[in-house]
Design a protein around this motif. Structure first.
Motif, PDB file in Angstrom:
ATOM      1  N   GLY A 216       4.556   8.280  -1.089  1.00 41.37           N
ATOM      2  CA  GLY A 216       3.835   7.990   0.146  1.00 41.37           C
ATOM      3  C   GLY A 216       4.707   8.199   1.367  1.00 41.37           C
ATOM      4  O   GLY A 216       4.272   8.767   2.383  1.00 41.37           O
ATOM      5  N   ILE A 217       5.961   7.750   1.282  1.00 41.67           N
ATOM      6  CA  ILE A 217       6.900   7.941   2.390  1.00 41.67           C
ATOM      7  C   ILE A 217       7.144   9.424   2.639  1.00 41.67           C
ATOM      8  O   ILE A 217       7.135   9.899   3.780  1.00 41.67           O
ATOM      9  CB  ILE A 217       8.224   7.209   2.103  1.00 41.67           C
ATOM     10  N   ARG A 218       7.366  10.178   1.547  1.00 39.47           N
ATOM     11  CA  ARG A 218       7.605  11.616   1.680  1.00 39.47           C
ATOM     12  C   ARG A 218       6.414  12.315   2.326  1.00 39.47           C
ATOM     13  O   ARG A 218       6.562  13.123   3.253  1.00 39.47           O
ATOM     14  CB  ARG A 218       7.878  12.231   0.306  1.00 39.47           C
ATOM     15  N   TYR A 219       5.213  11.979   1.829  1.00 38.85           N
ATOM     16  CA  TYR A 219       3.996  12.626   2.314  1.00 38.85           C
ATOM     17  C   TYR A 219       3.781  12.332   3.798  1.00 38.85           C
ATOM     18  O   TYR A 219       3.508  13.239   4.589  1.00 38.85           O
ATOM     19  CB  TYR A 219       2.816  12.135   1.486  1.00 38.85           C
ATOM     20  N   TYR A 220       3.918  11.075   4.179  1.00 44.81           N
ATOM     21  CA  TYR A 220       3.688  10.709   5.582  1.00 44.81           C
ATOM     22  C   TYR A 220       4.756  11.316   6.491  1.00 44.81           C
ATOM     23  O   TYR A 220       4.451  11.794   7.588  1.00 44.81           O
ATOM     24  CB  TYR A 220       3.662   9.193   5.750  1.00 44.81           C
ATOM     25  N   SER A 221       5.995  11.326   6.026  1.00 47.41           N
ATOM     26  CA  SER A 221       7.075  11.903   6.834  1.00 47.41           C
ATOM     27  C   SER A 221       6.836  13.384   7.094  1.00 47.41           C
ATOM     28  O   SER A 221       7.151  13.896   8.175  1.00 47.41           O
ATOM     29  CB  SER A 221       8.422  11.711   6.130  1.00 47.41           C
ATOM     30  N   LYS A 222       6.259  14.074   6.117  1.00 49.15           N
ATOM     31  CA  LYS A 222       6.015  15.499   6.257  1.00 49.15           C
ATOM     32  C   LYS A 222       4.747  15.800   7.043  1.00 49.15           C
ATOM     33  O   LYS A 222       4.731  16.678   7.908  1.00 49.15           O
ATOM     34  CB  LYS A 222       5.923  16.163   4.882  1.00 49.15           C
ATOM     35  N   THR A 223       3.667  15.092   6.749  1.00 52.48           N
ATOM     36  CA  THR A 223       2.357  15.448   7.298  1.00 52.48           C
ATOM     37  C   THR A 223       1.927  14.603   8.490  1.00 52.48           C
ATOM     38  O   THR A 223       1.108  15.050   9.303  1.00 52.48           O
ATOM     39  CB  THR A 223       1.264  15.326   6.224  1.00 52.48           C
ATOM     40  N   GLY A 224       2.419  13.372   8.583  1.00 51.49           N
ATOM     41  CA  GLY A 224       1.961  12.453   9.624  1.00 51.49           C
ATOM     42  C   GLY A 224       0.555  11.943   9.378  1.00 51.49           C
ATOM     43  O   GLY A 224      -0.050  11.328  10.267  1.00 51.49           O
ATOM     44  N   LEU A 225       0.014  12.146   8.183  1.00 51.33           N
ATOM     45  CA  LEU A 225      -1.354  11.751   7.867  1.00 51.33           C
ATOM     46  C   LEU A 225      -1.384  10.423   7.126  1.00 51.33           C
ATOM     47  O   LEU A 225      -0.691  10.237   6.124  1.00 51.33           O
ATOM     48  CB  LEU A 225      -2.030  12.809   6.993  1.00 51.33           C
ATOM     49  N   LEU A 226      -2.187   9.490   7.626  1.00 49.43           N
ATOM     50  CA  LEU A 226      -2.512   8.264   6.908  1.00 49.43           C
ATOM     51  C   LEU A 226      -4.023   8.311   6.673  1.00 49.43           C
ATOM     52  O   LEU A 226      -4.818   7.923   7.529  1.00 49.43           O
ATOM     53  CB  LEU A 226      -2.125   7.024   7.713  1.00 49.43           C
TER      54      LEU A 226
END
Length: 332
Positions: A216-226
């Motif tokens: 989740g941290i990796r995904y948000y850091s890359k995409t900025g999507l929540l």
């Protein structure tokens, strides 16, 4: 003139708890609030339109709009959001150690078009190169008890999808080795979902990502999507006659969120007093809104979901999701 009497359906979660308890009521409205599981709620609304106001599947509402159906108008209240792809579960022995290993596997899903599944497939494709057409899908809900039954769902081109027989379900098929994975797993009792065992209680079933939090941290850091999946809606006919309802309802949900989240922040006070937590840091924490309502605070989330619905063959045309919202809420 008395208050407007309305029927409301909401899921039971911390963000809606102050409404269910009666602590929060919108100005000028006397509403009767029912606690309904989202899976059941969306089916009942899409097929029978039983409630004046409710939560709604953002994907199903957008799909319906792409077909020209505008029975519901959205209010920018997003009651749930999470990193849905981190909840994919897989069966030990299926040879799945990474997302790429899902290719060629048998994958269960409660409903192919549900928003959580749309977000998960989007992440699998754009983050890991795994396309929906590379999996074999098994859907638990039959057409007559599904959201897609109200939006003329058919499997998109190139997608292999079968309906799971009524005598079994995603959980039992995972247990029996008849499925290799589940993209979304729902075991809460309601009228449309059949799985009953918690995924963690099924021997040999685990999350795809060994550390979902890290992913989740990796995904948000890359995409900025929540990602968001639920939105509050009102009957279009109701808002046409009483347009003031949209902002009054929005204000009530905003107050409910304040009541749900503010008490947790009050525990910071003694640490501020001792100087352990600098005042400016405490102020930053209080100012942060981790679960924002309103359209402007969503960033690229709504646009990304709209793109995924077309990309995955679920929406007939690209719908600007912002066009689904009440005009009075667009500046929020």
């Amino acid at each position: 003139m008395g208050a407007l009497s309305l029927s409301v359906a909401l899921s039971a979660n911390p963000m809606t708890a102050p409404i269910h308890s009666g602590l929060v009521n919108p100005e000028g409205i006397d509403w009767t609030v029912s606690a309904v599981h989202p899976s059941e709620m969306f089916w009942r609304q899409l097929k029978y339109a039983e409630f004046d106001i409710s939560e709604m599947s953002l994907s199903s509402m957008t799909i319906a709009a792409s077909q020209g159906t505008r029975d519901w108008v959205a209010i920018p209240v997003f009651t749930t959001r999470r990193f849905f792809h981190t909840a994919v579960v897989v069966r030990d022995g299926a040879g799945i150690d990474s997302p790429a290993d899902l290719i060629g596997k048998r994958v269960g899903v409660p409903e192919y078009q549900q928003t959580a599944a749309v977000w998960t497939r989007g992440a699998l494709l754009h983050e890991f190169g795994v396309a929906p057409q590379q999996l074999t899908w098994f859907m638990e809900r039959p057409p007559e008890l599904s959201h897609g039954g109200a939006t003329a769902f058919t499997p998109p081109d190139g997608v292999r999808l079968s309906y799971i027989p009524g005598e079994t379900n995603v959980g039992e098929m995972l247990r029996a080795g008849e499925l290799d994975a589940a993209v979304v797993y729902i075991a809460h009792r309601n009228l449309v979902d059949r799985s009953r065992s918690d995924a963690g209680a099924i021997a040999g079933v685990r999350t795809l990502f060994r550390d979902p939090r890290a992913e989740g941290i990796r995904y948000y850091s890359k995409t900025g999507l929540l990602p968001v999946n639920h939105v509050v809606v009102a009957r279009a006919s109701l808002l046409e006659k009483h347009p003031w309802v949209a902002l009054n309802v929005y204000s009530a949900f905003l107050e409910a969120k304040r009541l749900a989240t503010e008490p947790a922040l009050e525990v910071l006070q003694p640490w501020e007093q001792l100087g352990v937590l600098p005042a400016d840091v405490a102020a930053d924490i209080r100012a942060a809104d981790p679960l924002p309502y309103g359209i402007g605070a969503q960033g690229a989330v709504l646009e990304t979901l709209a793109e995924y619905l077309v990309e995955q063959g679920l929406a007939k045309r690209r719908v600007d999701i912002k066009d689904l919202f009440a005009p009075s809420t667009l500046a929020l």
